[in-house]
Enzyme design. Sequence first.
Site, mmCIF file in Angstrom:
data_model
loop_
_atom_site.group_PDB
_atom_site.id
_atom_site.type_symbol
_atom_site.label_atom_id
_atom_site.label_comp_id
_atom_site.label_asym_id
_atom_site.label_seq_id
_atom_site.Cartn_x
_atom_site.Cartn_y
_atom_site.Cartn_z
ATOM 1 N N LEU A 122 9.482 41.139 38.840
ATOM 2 C CA LEU A 122 10.261 40.669 37.695
ATOM 3 C C LEU A 122 9.806 39.313 37.157
ATOM 4 O O LEU A 122 10.450 38.743 36.285
ATOM 5 C CB LEU A 122 11.761 40.638 38.011
ATOM 6 C CG LEU A 122 12.350 41.915 38.616
ATOM 7 C CD1 LEU A 122 13.824 41.724 38.902
ATOM 8 C CD2 LEU A 122 12.102 43.108 37.723
ATOM 9 N N HIS A 172 7.539 37.067 34.888
ATOM 10 C CA HIS A 172 6.799 37.298 33.649
ATOM 11 C C HIS A 172 5.350 36.848 33.764
ATOM 12 O O HIS A 172 5.094 35.749 34.249
ATOM 13 C CB HIS A 172 7.434 36.514 32.491
ATOM 14 C CG HIS A 172 8.742 37.047 32.075
ATOM 15 N ND1 HIS A 172 9.917 36.660 32.677
ATOM 16 C CD2 HIS A 172 9.082 37.937 31.122
ATOM 17 C CE1 HIS A 172 10.930 37.291 32.098
ATOM 18 N NE2 HIS A 172 10.446 38.076 31.146
ATOM 19 N N MET A 220 7.848 29.554 39.580
ATOM 20 C CA MET A 220 7.320 30.504 40.566
ATOM 21 C C MET A 220 5.813 30.343 40.732
ATOM 22 O O MET A 220 5.282 30.483 41.835
ATOM 23 C CB MET A 220 7.674 31.943 40.185
ATOM 24 C CG MET A 220 9.161 32.232 40.223
ATOM 25 S SD MET A 220 9.987 31.699 41.751
ATOM 26 C CE MET A 220 9.099 32.639 42.975
ATOM 27 N N GLU A 221 5.119 30.012 39.651
ATOM 28 C CA GLU A 221 3.675 29.790 39.747
ATOM 29 C C GLU A 221 3.370 28.566 40.609
ATOM 30 O O GLU A 221 2.446 28.593 41.435
ATOM 31 C CB GLU A 221 3.074 29.641 38.343
ATOM 32 C CG GLU A 221 2.979 30.931 37.567
ATOM 33 C CD GLU A 221 4.298 31.471 37.016
ATOM 34 O OE1 GLU A 221 4.296 32.589 36.496
ATOM 35 O OE2 GLU A 221 5.336 30.768 37.095
ATOM 36 N N ASP A 247 -5.280 29.329 57.526
ATOM 37 C CA ASP A 247 -6.364 30.268 57.789
ATOM 38 C C ASP A 247 -7.662 29.546 58.144
ATOM 39 O O ASP A 247 -8.371 29.947 59.071
ATOM 40 C CB ASP A 247 -6.581 31.181 56.587
ATOM 41 C CG ASP A 247 -7.686 32.192 56.831
ATOM 42 O OD1 ASP A 247 -7.603 32.929 57.833
ATOM 43 O OD2 ASP A 247 -8.649 32.225 56.038
#
Length: 165
Positions: free
Chosen positions: A77, A79, A113-114, A128
């Site tokens: 959801l 965008h 969110m980015e 890692d």
Amino acid sequence: MSDRGLTHLDPLGRARMVDVTPKEATHRRAIARGRVTMSPETASLVARGAITKGDVLAVARVAGIQAAKRTPDLIPLCHPLLVGSVLINFRIEDSHIEVEAQVDTVDRTGVEMEAMTACSVALLTIYDMCKSVDRSMVIGEVALWEKTGGRSGPYRRDPTDTLDF
């Protein structure tokens, strides 16, 4: 929760993508921060560029930038939007590395969110790259620190919170 309710649910309670087409495109920025805690020896190896896998921070920076651009592929959801700029910065301390991700756009929805995804993936990449020398590392404290633009206005986390980037 905002006074607008749950915006990602339709009137029948089903998931939906919020319609942002009526909104005006504006400049938006978000900053997220997090940290990976590690042994002092590992932090020293990173600082000296002595991790055998290579330049930890250079790889983590590229991973964070790439992650910001791929956020809608990872978060349902979310965008897709035109990411205008991604900056990833690091601060190495005695027993941790702090990551700050700043994302800018001119679009109809924010880039929180980015920024959070960029920060998280940069942290995971550090893990890692360093896991061969320190499997006890802990990733945490990923949080939105600032956002500007949009209808809800600016947000700035209280600077007395745990991360002081």
